[in-house]
Design a protein around this motif. Structure first.
Motif, PDB file in Angstrom:
ATOM      1  N   LYS A   8       0.851  -1.184  -0.001  1.00  0.00           N
ATOM      2  CA  LYS A   8      -0.080   0.024  -0.134  1.00  0.00           C
ATOM      3  C   LYS A   8       0.945   1.144  -0.019  1.00  0.00           C
ATOM      4  N   LEU A  10       1.404   5.161  -0.270  1.00  0.00           N
ATOM      5  CA  LEU A  10       0.638   6.596  -0.151  1.00  0.00           C
ATOM      6  C   LEU A  10       1.453   7.566  -0.678  1.00  0.00           C
ATOM      7  N   PRO A  33       1.226   1.546 -11.166  1.00  0.00           N
ATOM      8  CA  PRO A  33       0.401   0.625 -10.267  1.00  0.00           C
ATOM      9  C   PRO A  33      -0.802   1.170  -9.536  1.00  0.00           C
ATOM     10  N   SER A  34      -1.764   0.476  -9.486  1.00  0.00           N
ATOM     11  CA  SER A  34      -3.028   1.038  -9.025  1.00  0.00           C
ATOM     12  C   SER A  34      -2.786   0.883  -7.420  1.00  0.00           C
ATOM     13  N   ASN A  35      -1.884   0.435  -6.880  1.00  0.00           N
ATOM     14  CA  ASN A  35      -1.895   0.202  -5.317  1.00  0.00           C
ATOM     15  C   ASN A  35      -1.215   1.594  -4.890  1.00  0.00           C
ATOM     16  N   VAL A  36      -1.123   2.605  -5.771  1.00  0.00           N
ATOM     17  CA  VAL A  36      -0.530   3.911  -5.438  1.00  0.00           C
ATOM     18  C   VAL A  36      -1.666   4.751  -5.129  1.00  0.00           C
ATOM     19  N   SER A  37      -1.897   5.402  -3.687  1.00  0.00           N
ATOM     20  CA  SER A  37      -2.973   6.439  -3.537  1.00  0.00           C
ATOM     21  C   SER A  37      -2.301   7.720  -3.373  1.00  0.00           C
TER      22      SER A  37
ATOM     23  N   HIS C 120      -4.644   3.792 -14.988  1.00  0.00           N
ATOM     24  CA  HIS C 120      -4.533   2.276 -14.941  1.00  0.00           C
ATOM     25  C   HIS C 120      -5.473   1.627 -15.828  1.00  0.00           C
ATOM     26  N   ASP C 123      -5.685  -1.974 -16.058  1.00  0.00           N
ATOM     27  CA  ASP C 123      -5.682  -2.531 -14.560  1.00  0.00           C
ATOM     28  C   ASP C 123      -7.169  -2.430 -14.110  1.00  0.00           C
ATOM     29  N   GLY C 126      -8.102  -3.201 -10.302  1.00  0.00           N
ATOM     30  CA  GLY C 126      -6.923  -2.285  -9.616  1.00  0.00           C
ATOM     31  C   GLY C 126      -7.835  -0.805  -9.653  1.00  0.00           C
ATOM     32  N   LYS C 130      -8.998   0.903  -6.207  1.00  0.00           N
ATOM     33  CA  LYS C 130      -8.410   2.105  -5.870  1.00  0.00           C
ATOM     34  C   LYS C 130      -9.423   3.433  -5.641  1.00  0.00           C
ATOM     35  N   ARG C 133     -11.107   2.933  -2.478  1.00  0.00           N
ATOM     36  CA  ARG C 133     -10.405   3.187  -1.179  1.00  0.00           C
ATOM     37  C   ARG C 133     -10.238   4.913  -1.194  1.00  0.00           C
ATOM     38  N   MET C 134     -10.189   5.640  -2.263  1.00  0.00           N
ATOM     39  CA  MET C 134     -10.321   6.784  -2.280  1.00  0.00           C
ATOM     40  C   MET C 134     -11.303   7.530  -1.859  1.00  0.00           C
TER      41      MET C 134
END
Lengths: 161, 455, 623, 99
Positions: A8, A10, A33-37, C120, C123, C126, C130, C133-134
């Motif tokens: 995860k 940030l 990558p989409s795990n970057v918020s 993305h 993806d 994903g 995301k 999450r946001m």
């Protein structure tokens, strides 16, 4: 399918530079990558050290502070931030948290390549490192908080004298 | 200067500080810049929705922002502004002096819908049995005889096209708010204005002007506005297809200067935007059709604005092929292919015959307003509105009448928006001067000089 | 000076959060990647989310109407819109929320386009996860949101214009005409800038000095305009409506200022000037590109001149034979794109290591105007034009048509193979070797008696002003607007506007339009008694503040934070306090407060903590 | 349709028909052609998904008209895309409930 660790990440991105910079990456339809918020922030100088440590303790595996660097619109804020991150990294080192989990960098509004490089590098490094040690992070969080609050005592002692 | 809320200042219902003729991007920007200074503004738009040409574009150069994302907030801001009144589906027939002011004669066309009752629910559209080629989609899609003109139209009222209505009454029955008025008649009214901004815009000249391009013989020889719709997220086909038979094109060509820079068709000037929108369309097409060959036949690439040259260089780097050459003829083949006969200037002048699925003719920009004289302005030889004073680029030479955007000559969106601001400034300057009585509350210059400024 | 009222809207304060979440498909821009329906299904399950809808264009009128209606009918008291970048529509939706009767700051914007669907594309799972999450983070933040009021500040209803060229003069003339007082500051000793030096302007063939004089006349005697020449901005502080400016002066040269007819000697003896202004217009202009020594023979070959010099001298030449520097000239060349459209690896870099890869816009027309004038006045002179693309856009095409008809010879070079200028032979001063792509890439040698370099424009070097005003600068060194279409003359600094060629190359007409556009944006905030500012400034919770003063040490803005002594339970205590008009909202004070007594409104630490919790808690959406 | 026309509605309809009476029958012919073409395409699509050229072969209508109808039907929700066949998109009919 084998379980693959998905870190995860940030990104704290400044309103003036890095956040529009991250927008520019999307506008160019380049991918990361989409795990970057990404959270936007006026200036990351507002965060005390314990804020970052708490984020790790809550399960954030890596933090990229995408600042304005020398283009910072606020007087002296970048230097203060850099000093804070130095202290935090020192504490992470001592507390057993990999310092690659924290990175302070500058991303301008058109720094598409720099942004991509930073997030992909952090992603691949975190995949090697695995999940953050949350109990170590909790220790650091509590220690940072204690020190910040202790500053109060130091200060009061000084003004009393 | 007027101050406070519009309502308090209302002298009469039909008096406005400024009337803006045209609700495209230039008109809206002028209106907003005036209304934000607390002038009462009326925007008169001929079409049933404001937004002009820009709202129908896909994305805009050189930033590739989606056009509707830039236009809708301005449309919405104008629609919600307490100092702005919108009149759509209304033409301005005449502007005449009226003492110190201007008297405008307007015709509100019959919408056959009571706009005070219509909620834009589109129930009438869903039951309407007749469809016709949708002008917003450049004829490629369908619109029902009664419908809301397009998805982001402002205002969201239905409008009935009597040319296609068979008078079945289905819409009348379907309308929950009883808003259909089949007996509605056009209405003429007059309003007065302290100043006028003409932002009447442009249209493209015909693809058939040059017979050697045979546009009338193939539906795949298209106008750039058609390509905008093909590329738009809500376009008629939902993807890029050639309009003759729905084939996914694998070779697209752009012919630049197809309706400009040619005295023989009455357009000796350069239309300013064709190079850039063609490059933009080429880039977007290469995104939508990754395997397609895209060629731009050009004479000079006029990438002169801020960020344009870099945009052009990016397009070259993307693999779009730029051929400096004259397209002598386009010949539709029986199988639907289009053969372009091109004299390649940089390759020994050799003549090539290239096959394409789709050919885009960059047509010339010509003024939408044919007789500016009716609206109190004069025109130049090229037909655009005259601006005689080099130091006041928004002024028509007639007291209190200003011009903005493509009504005064071909130009891109940024330049139109700049001119719109400039017209708003000149109009507010004019209105201030006209109210000769000094405002007692007007600010005076304040500063502190240390060290004696006198000689 | 400032006024802050807590909203007493009962709807927003006392109630439990009822959050509406609106997801935009953006006509497919988002929904082609993010599974918006599945997303909405998950969002509905988040705590305190009372409504969740998916719309094709959230920003459209019906989209906005949906939000307004939901707020009223479903009693929502917080709203999230997940759509494009907040830079495009955050303000739009704050206004919408306000129309619905809510405080506009009980709104959170989530960017699921630029930073999700577009980033993305391959993806979708994903990207959808995301987005959730946001949105969850935004919902978390809204739980800690409070209604905020924009800060109302007094307004100095006058403008500072920096630069006395035509852009600055035009803004001053328009603003003064509209009743806005103007202080105009010019660095040099005269007004009129570069245009005043132009012999002929296109397309109307006016004399530059005449145009400039007319504009100067409009401002010099205007009671609302005060002009300072040989002056510069030494200090700026404050913010929109309340900029405090100090103007300083260059020492008076020995030669009397009165010898300068346009010198507007107002400032002759002043030492310094202080003023408070509401808005600032930067009209510092651009400079002609100065070729490096040896660039196309410049500075080495006397027969190589820049367009600006040529223009000036041509106007003074008598008719008859074309005599230049005492020699009869038969062959003249014009070279386009000198200092513009440069190519990496072909053209040597500029002093800052960058190349000028932009087009300078005015030069093609200016060159052909001169070429045509030359051909008209001296018909037997041969004129050669070395170009890449002739960019005589719009009606300027006329110059191209007429030049061609008059016999100007065009040779087209490629940027990668620029012409080479060498000393001439057989009596001509110069020889230009060029691969001409109009004759199929043949190398041609053109003997010339004179070569005119069509130099482009470069940004005027104003490092001090850039620093003082915190002006954003683009890669091309010109000043950068916020958005070319949404806010084309505004800078990132609220109240500071750009006029003319400081922003990009432009011709005279375009400069005047740009100046008008800047003037109107300067006039708008000054048309009211007060300006309203965003409320995102620091605020001290006096109950928690222990008076340690660490925040005061940390604050870099004079006057933004101060201490005051208050009575608490009959005892006096020191507390920190914020002056919201002077606080820039950087939050440096927040990080050092030991008791978390100070926070940035709208960006509190509790809100950031909640956002992080929101990011780590959400579960991924299947499929 | 549930709603009934009032006398005012009927008067308005009558006036509209009078004012827009289709003297040379242009609209009448247009609508007849439109219905006929739409019916043919609908029938062809009911037999199975097809590309525009395929539907053209089945109906004998001009190919650009077939594309236009399919486009219109897609807009109003009676047709959807069903993959592609070479350079052409396949379209299929969506059966409406209760119809």
């Amino acid at each position: 399918m084998a379980f693959e660790f998905e870190p995860k990440i940030l990104v704290l991105a400044t309103l003036a530079c890095a956040y529009p910079g991250a927008d520019a990456v999307g506008k160019a339809h380049l991918e990361y990558p989409s795990n970057v918020s990404i959270l936007r922030v006026p200036s990351p100088a507002l965060f005390p050290e314990d804020f970052f440590a708490r984020a790790y303790a809550r399960g954030i595996d890596g933090i990229l502070i995408a600042s304005c660097g020398s283009d910072c619109p606020y007087k002296g804020a970048y230097d203060k931030l850099a000093a804070r991150i130095d202290r935090l990294v020192q504490r992470m080192k001592e507390g057993g948290l990999e310092i690659e989990r924290m990175r302070l960098t500058a991303i301008c509004t058109v720094c598409i390549k720099a942004f991509l490089k930073e997030v992909t590098q952090m992603d691949s490094r975190l995949r090697e490192l695995g999940p953050v040690n949350r109990s170590a992070a909790t220790e650091i969080w509590q220690a940072s908080l204690r020190e910040l609050q202790a500053g109060e005592i130091v200060q009061m002692a000084r003004s009393a004298s | 200067m007027s101050s406070g809320n519009g309502a308090a200042m209302r002298e009469t219902e039909n008096h406005f500080d400024v009337v803006v003729v045209g609700g495209g991007i230039a008109g809206l920007q002028s209106a907003l810049d005036l209304a934000d200074q607390d002038y009462r503004v009326l925007v008169v738009e001929k079409q049933p929705s404001i937004g002009g040409r820009m709202i129908s574009l896909s994305k805009v150069f050189p930033t590739l922002d989606c056009a509707s994302c830039i236009t809708t907030p301005k449309m919405s801001a104008a629609a919600h502004h307490s100092n702005i009144t919108l009149m759509t589906y209304t033409t301005v027939d005449a502007i005449e002096p009226a003492g110190d002011n201007h008297r405008l004669t307007l015709t509100q066309m019959a919408r056959y819908v009571d706009t005070s009752a219509c909620i834009g629910c589109r129930q009438c559209e869903y039951v309407c049995p007749v469809e016709y080629p949708d002008p917003f989609e450049q004829g490629m899609g369908a619109l029902r005889a009664i419908s809301v003109p397009f998805a982001n139209a402002i205002p969201q009222y239905a409008v009935l096209n009597p040319e296609y209505c068979i008078g079945c009454g289905a819409c009348v029955r379907a309308c929950a708010s009883d808003a259909i008025r089949l007996d509605q008649q056009p209405k003429t009214l007059t309003v007065e204005a302290g100043a006028v901004v003409l932002a009447t815009g442009f249209h493209l000249n015909s693809t058939s002007l040059k017979p050697q391009y045979n546009a009338s013989r193939s539906k795949d020889i298209v106008s750039p506005l058609q390509v905008e719709r093909l590329l738009a997220p809500h376009g008629p086909y939902g993807r890029v297809l050639r309009p003759s038979d729905g084939k996914i094109p694998d070779s697209v060509a752009f012919v630049l200067c197809a309706g400009s820079r040619d005295q023989s068709i009455g357009v000796p000037y350069c239309s300013r935007v064709c190079c850039m929108y063609s490059i933009k369309q080429a880039m977007l097409l290469s995104g939508a059709l990754p395997t397609a060959d895209i060629t731009i036949y050009y004479m000079d690439i006029r990438a002169f604005g801020k960020g344009f040259e870099q945009f052009y260089q990016n397009a070259k780097a993307m693999g779009i092929s730029f051929v400096k050459g004259k397209v002598a003829r386009i010949t539709p083949q029986p199988n639907g292919d289009l053969m372009a006969r091109v004299e390649a200037i940089e390759e020994d002048g050799r003549v090539m015959e290239n096959r394409h699925d789709l050919v885009v003719l960059a047509q010339g920009i010509v003024p939408e307003l044919v007789s500016p004289e009716r609206l109190g302005a004069a025109k130049e030889e090229d037909g655009f509105i005259r601006r005689p004073d080099p130091l006041r680029p928004a002024w028509t030479g007639r007291e209190g009448i200003f011009v903005a955007g493509t009504a005064a000559g071909p130009k891109d969106i940024v330049d139109s928006i700049m001119e719109a601001g400039s017209a708003a400034m000149e109009a507010s300057h004019y209105l201030t001067q006209k109210r000769a009585t000094a405002d007692a509350n007007a600010p005076s210059l304040e500063l502190e000089v240390i060290g004696a400024a006198s000689e | 000076m400032s006024e802050q009222k807590k909203s007493s809207n009962p709807k927003t304060e006392s109630q439990k959060p009822r959050i509406g979440v609106y997801i935009c498909r953006c006509g497919g821009n988002i929904s082609d990647v993010v599974n918006t329906d599945a997303l909405a299904g998950k969002v509905k399950q988040l705590g305190d989310v009372a409504a969740c809808r998916v719309e094709t264009f959230m920003c459209s009128d019906p989209g906005q109407a949906t939000i307004v209606e939901d707020i009223q009918k479903q009693n929502l008291n917080r709203v999230v819109v997940a759509s494009c970048s907040p830079f495009l529509h955050e303000l739009t939706f704050r206004t919408v929320v306000q129309r619905g009767g809510l405080n506009p700051f009980l709104y959170e914007h989530v960017n699921i386009r630029e930073q999700d669907s577009w980033a993305h594309k391959h993806d979708p799972v994903g990207a959808t996860s995301k987005a959730l999450r946001m949105i969850n983070a935004a919902v978390g933040k809204l739980h800690h949101a409070e209604p905020l009021e924009r800060i109302r500040m007094g307004n100095h209803r006058q403008t500072l214009v920096v630069g006395g060229g035509i852009a600055g003069l035009k803004t001053a003339a328009e603003l003064a005409g509209k009743g806005v007082p103007v202080i105009l500051v010019e660095q040099s000793s005269s007004l009129g800038g570069r245009v005043a030096l132009l012999a002929r302007t296109f397309p109307r063939e006016d004399e530059g000095s005449v145009l400039a004089k007319k504009l100067i006349a409009q401002v010099t005697d205007h009671p609302l305009v005060r002009i300072f020449t040989r002056a510069r901005i030494e200090r700026v502080s404050g913010f929109i409506g309340n900029f405090d400016v100090k103007i300083a002066f260059e020492p008076k040269p020995d030669a009397s200022a009165s010898s300068d007819p346009q010198g507007a000697g107002h400032s002759a003896n002043a030492a310094e000037v202080y003023a408070s202004v509401g808005t600032i217009i930067v009209a510092t202009g651009a400079d002609p590109y100065k070729p490096a020594r040896g660039e196309y023979g410049f500075g080495e070959q006397p027969a190589v001149v820049s367009l600006a010099d040529f223009l000036r001298q041509l106007a003074t030449l008598p008719n008859g034979n074309f005599i230049w520097n005492g020699k009869r000239v038969r062959n003249v060349g014009f070279l386009h794109c000198v200092g513009s459209r440069q190519v990496e690896g072909v053209n040597p870099p500029q002093a800052d290591g960058k190349i000028n890869d932009y087009c300078s816009r005015y030069c093609c027309t200016a060159i052909l105007q001169q070429a045509l004038t030359l051909k008209m006045r001296f018909p037997d002179v041969n004129v050669f034009d070395f170009y890449q693309d002739i960019r005589t856009y719009g009606g300027h095409e006329d110059y191209y048509t007429k030049s061609s008809a008059a016999g100007v010879v065009f040779l087209r070079y490629h940027a990668e193979e620029p012409p080479v200028v060498e000393p001439g032979e057989n009596g001509s001063a110069l020889k230009v070797r060029v691969k001409d792509y109009l004759t199929f890439g043949e190398e041609v040698e053109v003997p010339l008696d004179l070569l005119v370099l069509g130099v482009g424009l470069v940004a005027h070097d104003i490092p001090e002003l850039i620093d003082l005003l915190k002006l954003p600068v683009g890669a091309d060194r010109f000043l950068q607007e916020v958005h070319p279409k949404l806010r084309p003359v505004e800078t990132a600094v609220n109240g500071v506007l750009l006029a003319g060629t400081a922003q990009a190359p432009m011709n005279i007409e375009e400069t005047l339009s740009a100046a008008g556009a800047a003037a109107v944006k300067a006039a708008i905030p000054l048309s009211r008694d007060a300006v309203e500012l965003d409320p995102f400034v620091a605020e001290v919770n006096a109950e928690k503040c222990n008076g340690c003063e660490r925040c005061l040490t940390e604050c870099a803005y004079t006057g933004a934070l101060f201490k005051e002594t208050v009575q608490v339970d009959g005892e006096s205590a020191v507390k920190a306090r914020v002056n919201p008009g002077l606080c820039f909202g950087c939050g440096a004070c927040v990080a050092v407060c030991p008791t978390r007594a100070i926070d940035l409104k709208g960006w509190t630490l509790d809100q950031f903590d909640a956002m992080i919790d929101g990011l780590v808690e959400a579960v991924p959406v299947e499929g | 349709m549930p709603a009934k026309l009032t006398e005012a509605h009927r008067q308005a309809l009558k006036l509209f028909r009078e004012q827009h009476s289709d003297l040379d029958g242009t609209l009448k012919k247009y609508v007849a052609d439109f219905r006929h073409e739409r019916k043919q395409i609908t029938e062809a699509l009911r037999k199975g998904a097809g590309t525009v050229p395929e539907l053209t072969r089945q109906t004998g209508l001009p190919v650009d008209q077939v594309l236009w109808h399919v486009t219109a039907m897609r807009k109003y929700g009676t047709v959807q895309e069903a993959g592609a066949d070479g350079d052409y998109v396949k379209y299929e009919f969506i059966e409406q409930n209760g119809k």
